[in-house]
Design a protein around this motif. Sequence first.
Motif, PDB file in Angstrom:
ATOM      1  N   GLU A  37       0.834  -1.204   0.000  1.00  0.00           N
ATOM      2  CA  GLU A  37       0.000   0.000   0.000  1.00  0.00           C
ATOM      3  C   GLU A  37       0.863   1.246   0.000  1.00  0.00           C
ATOM      4  OE1 GLU A  37      -3.533   2.407   0.217  1.00  0.00           O
ATOM      5  OE2 GLU A  37      -2.956   0.461  -0.608  1.00  0.00           O
ATOM      6  N   ARG A  85       3.539   5.716  -5.747  1.00  0.00           N
ATOM      7  CA  ARG A  85       3.343   5.827  -7.202  1.00  0.00           C
ATOM      8  C   ARG A  85       2.248   6.831  -7.528  1.00  0.00           C
ATOM      9  NH1 ARG A  85       3.973   0.210  -6.726  1.00  0.00           N
ATOM     10  NH2 ARG A  85       1.710  -0.105  -6.872  1.00  0.00           N
ATOM     11  N   SER A 105       2.065   1.770  -3.460  1.00  0.00           N
ATOM     12  CA  SER A 105       0.984   2.252  -4.318  1.00  0.00           C
ATOM     13  C   SER A 105       0.730   3.741  -4.093  1.00  0.00           C
ATOM     14  CB  SER A 105      -0.302   1.455  -4.044  1.00  0.00           C
ATOM     15  OG  SER A 105      -1.366   1.893  -4.853  1.00  0.00           O
ATOM     16  N   HIS A 162      -6.330  -6.477  -0.382  1.00  0.00           N
ATOM     17  CA  HIS A 162      -6.029  -5.050  -0.262  1.00  0.00           C
ATOM     18  C   HIS A 162      -7.305  -4.222  -0.141  1.00  0.00           C
ATOM     19  CE1 HIS A 162      -1.663  -5.178  -0.989  1.00  0.00           C
ATOM     20  NE2 HIS A 162      -1.963  -6.299  -1.632  1.00  0.00           N
ATOM     21  N   HIS A 187      -4.533  -2.962  -8.102  1.00  0.00           N
ATOM     22  CA  HIS A 187      -3.895  -3.144  -6.791  1.00  0.00           C
ATOM     23  C   HIS A 187      -4.914  -3.567  -5.743  1.00  0.00           C
ATOM     24  CE1 HIS A 187      -1.452  -2.304  -3.236  1.00  0.00           C
ATOM     25  NE2 HIS A 187      -2.426  -1.528  -2.789  1.00  0.00           N
ATOM     26  N   SER A 232      -4.595   1.301 -12.571  1.00  0.00           N
ATOM     27  CA  SER A 232      -3.549   0.639 -11.782  1.00  0.00           C
ATOM     28  C   SER A 232      -3.996   0.453 -10.338  1.00  0.00           C
ATOM     29  CB  SER A 232      -2.263   1.469 -11.843  1.00  0.00           C
ATOM     30  OG  SER A 232      -1.270   0.932 -10.990  1.00  0.00           O
ATOM     31  N   ARG A 233      -4.652   1.459  -9.789  1.00  0.00           N
ATOM     32  CA  ARG A 233      -5.114   1.385  -8.402  1.00  0.00           C
ATOM     33  C   ARG A 233      -6.187   0.310  -8.242  1.00  0.00           C
ATOM     34  NH1 ARG A 233      -3.553   2.111  -3.200  1.00  0.00           N
ATOM     35  NH2 ARG A 233      -5.302   2.732  -1.875  1.00  0.00           N
TER      36      ARG A 233
END
Length: 243
Positions: free
Chosen positions: A127, A133, A130, A200, A185, A181-182
């Motif tokens: 996390e 990024r 992430s 997640h 994730h 992308s999130r």
Amino acid sequence: MRTYIDRARTRVEREREAVAEKRDAYDRFRTRLESTPSQPRSDGIGETLVSSGTSASRPIREAFTETIAPVCEDRPRGELLAAELGEEIACALTTGGPTPALQRAVRAEVDQRRDELVAMDRALDAEADSLERASEALDPIRNWLLEENETALSDCGFEALSERHARLAAFRADCDDLGASRQTHLGKTTGAGGRAGLRHRDLIGYLYDGLPVGHPVLVTGVRMDDLCGECQRAVRDHLVRRV
């Protein structure tokens, strides 16, 4: 000015510290268990978790109080035992002595909790990466908008307006990529050698409880995209007038 992502990163760091502290506590508790003698059965009956004599299990309860309890929320020891080790083990520890079966059950539960904490630690690392990024993607957009906002569109020529329009389009594409992308994730699960796993999406539901938004990256990305869209429309209006 702190953003939602900044607040999320602060929350993650605090949770990482708490998990590290709890992992250390469980390691110390597990070590203490190894030196705790068990109370053998002599009645010929199959092993159970409970035997007579609650004082015999005192070393385990004391070890729990001295290692695990200080890193947990302030609750009665019985409630903490149940929350951390399960109702059956908690009941056995308060009503009888540590039979071999009970000691095996306690060790197994402690090992499971340690695996869960390892999975939690790894999920928090993921996390944090992430969020890093996301900041790397969104901070340049925010900074550019703040800098360019000081220049009136009426002072820009056609070429400069075209460049602005193209830059804003690229920023919006970056926001779309970040959102995708999130979402990827959030759909993943981080495990600990197959023994424990943490989704997640479940993690952030717990992690960001109490913050103004539950999805700091997605909300910030969408709002940044909306802002770029508004700016792009304004630039387009000026471009049309110049044609």
